[in-house]
Design a protein around this motif. Structure first.
Motif, PDB file in Angstrom:
ATOM      1  N   GLY A  31      -7.075   4.898   1.024  1.00 15.64           N
ATOM      2  CA  GLY A  31      -7.450   3.513   1.253  1.00 15.64           C
ATOM      3  C   GLY A  31      -6.905   2.603   0.177  1.00 15.64           C
ATOM      4  O   GLY A  31      -6.359   3.054  -0.830  1.00 15.64           O
ATOM      5  N   PRO A  32      -7.076   1.304   0.387  1.00 11.30           N
ATOM      6  CA  PRO A  32      -6.602   0.338  -0.613  1.00 11.30           C
ATOM      7  C   PRO A  32      -7.552   0.278  -1.805  1.00 11.30           C
ATOM      8  O   PRO A  32      -8.713   0.671  -1.712  1.00 11.30           O
ATOM      9  CB  PRO A  32      -6.604  -0.981   0.151  1.00 11.30           C
ATOM     10  CG  PRO A  32      -7.667  -0.803   1.186  1.00 11.30           C
ATOM     11  CD  PRO A  32      -7.649   0.650   1.559  1.00 11.30           C
ATOM     12  N   MET A  33      -7.015  -0.189  -2.920  1.00 15.91           N
ATOM     13  CA  MET A  33      -7.818  -0.478  -4.102  1.00 15.91           C
ATOM     14  C   MET A  33      -7.216  -1.718  -4.745  1.00 15.91           C
ATOM     15  O   MET A  33      -6.130  -2.145  -4.358  1.00 15.91           O
ATOM     16  CB  MET A  33      -7.839   0.703  -5.080  1.00 15.91           C
ATOM     17  CG  MET A  33      -6.488   1.082  -5.650  1.00 15.91           C
ATOM     18  SD  MET A  33      -6.559   2.426  -6.856  1.00 15.91           S
ATOM     19  CE  MET A  33      -7.424   1.659  -8.202  1.00 15.91           C
ATOM     20  N   ALA A  34      -7.883  -2.298  -5.687  1.00 17.64           N
ATOM     21  CA  ALA A  34      -7.382  -3.506  -6.342  1.00 17.64           C
ATOM     22  C   ALA A  34      -5.998  -3.249  -6.919  1.00 17.64           C
ATOM     23  O   ALA A  34      -5.836  -2.393  -7.778  1.00 17.64           O
ATOM     24  CB  ALA A  34      -8.337  -3.956  -7.442  1.00 17.64           C
ATOM     25  N   GLY A  35      -5.000  -3.945  -6.406  1.00 13.49           N
ATOM     26  CA  GLY A  35      -3.639  -3.839  -6.915  1.00 13.49           C
ATOM     27  C   GLY A  35      -2.851  -2.642  -6.437  1.00 13.49           C
ATOM     28  O   GLY A  35      -1.759  -2.397  -6.927  1.00 13.49           O
ATOM     29  N   GLY A  36      -3.385  -1.865  -5.494  1.00 14.01           N
ATOM     30  CA  GLY A  36      -2.647  -0.695  -5.041  1.00 14.01           C
ATOM     31  C   GLY A  36      -3.388   0.109  -3.998  1.00 14.01           C
ATOM     32  O   GLY A  36      -4.108  -0.441  -3.163  1.00 14.01           O
ATOM     33  N   PHE A  37      -3.237   1.420  -4.085  1.00 11.36           N
ATOM     34  CA  PHE A  37      -3.808   2.323  -3.091  1.00 11.36           C
ATOM     35  C   PHE A  37      -4.303   3.602  -3.746  1.00 11.36           C
ATOM     36  O   PHE A  37      -3.834   3.985  -4.812  1.00 11.36           O
ATOM     37  CB  PHE A  37      -2.748   2.700  -2.042  1.00 11.36           C
ATOM     38  CG  PHE A  37      -2.352   1.549  -1.182  1.00 11.36           C
ATOM     39  CD1 PHE A  37      -3.017   1.298   0.009  1.00 11.36           C
ATOM     40  CD2 PHE A  37      -1.327   0.707  -1.562  1.00 11.36           C
ATOM     41  CE1 PHE A  37      -2.665   0.222   0.793  1.00 11.36           C
ATOM     42  CE2 PHE A  37      -0.965  -0.372  -0.778  1.00 11.36           C
ATOM     43  CZ  PHE A  37      -1.639  -0.613   0.407  1.00 11.36           C
ATOM     44  N   GLN A  38      -5.223   4.254  -3.047  1.00 14.55           N
ATOM     45  CA  GLN A  38      -5.672   5.582  -3.428  1.00 14.55           C
ATOM     46  C   GLN A  38      -5.042   6.570  -2.451  1.00 14.55           C
ATOM     47  O   GLN A  38      -5.100   6.360  -1.238  1.00 14.55           O
ATOM     48  CB  GLN A  38      -7.186   5.701  -3.347  1.00 14.55           C
ATOM     49  CG  GLN A  38      -7.914   4.844  -4.342  1.00 14.55           C
ATOM     50  CD  GLN A  38      -9.416   4.902  -4.164  1.00 14.55           C
ATOM     51  OE1 GLN A  38      -9.914   5.155  -3.073  1.00 14.55           O
ATOM     52  NE2 GLN A  38     -10.147   4.657  -5.238  1.00 14.55           N
ATOM     53  N   LEU A  39      -4.450   7.643  -2.993  1.00 19.92           N
ATOM     54  CA  LEU A  39      -3.883   8.702  -2.176  1.00 19.92           C
ATOM     55  C   LEU A  39      -4.698   9.972  -2.357  1.00 19.92           C
ATOM     56  O   LEU A  39      -5.351  10.158  -3.388  1.00 19.92           O
ATOM     57  CB  LEU A  39      -2.432   8.998  -2.577  1.00 19.92           C
ATOM     58  CG  LEU A  39      -1.416   7.883  -2.459  1.00 19.92           C
ATOM     59  CD1 LEU A  39      -0.029   8.410  -2.834  1.00 19.92           C
ATOM     60  CD2 LEU A  39      -1.398   7.275  -1.078  1.00 19.92           C
TER      61      LEU A  39
END
Length: 116
Positions: A31-39
């Motif tokens: 999912g998305p996170m502040a300033g990027g994404f979680q993989l």
């Protein structure tokens, strides 16, 4: 007592770095996170962002390396080469398993270890 939470990669190109880990190592987007994404990298949460301008401590791009194991070393290396991944070094480990260090676009390296 500690438990692993995540690895955080900071990169100048979030999309390129995400694509690298997804295309070459089978990571999926959590999912998305502040300033990027979680993989999700086979159970390891990898956060990928740029430098966060709201944080005051000194920040760096990348991480030294992460390591994965594979029972199909030859197939994995063929895929990396086909995808244009730079192989920094291949060597034999202490128990004779093949090991490769690969360059990642975020400045980090990935180590591939042959599972015997």
């Amino acid at each position: 007592m500690f438990k692993m939470n995540h690895v955080h990669l900071k990169t100048p190109d979030v999309e390129k770095t995400m694509k690298f880990y997804m295309d070459n190592f089978g990571a999926t987007v959590k999912g998305p996170m502040a300033g990027g994404f979680q993989l999700d990298l086979h159970g390891l949460q990898v956060n990928i962002t740029a430098i966060n301008q709201t944080q005051k401590h000194r920040q760096y791009y990348g991480i030294e390396h992460m390591a994965v194991t594979t029972a199909d070393y030859e197939g994995a290396m063929a895929k990396m080469r086909a995808n244009g991944v730079e192989v920094l070094e291949e060597l034999l480990g202490a128990t004779g398993q093949r090991i490769a260090f690969l360059q990642c676009p975020d400045g980090a390296q990935m180590e591939i270890i042959e599972r015997k």
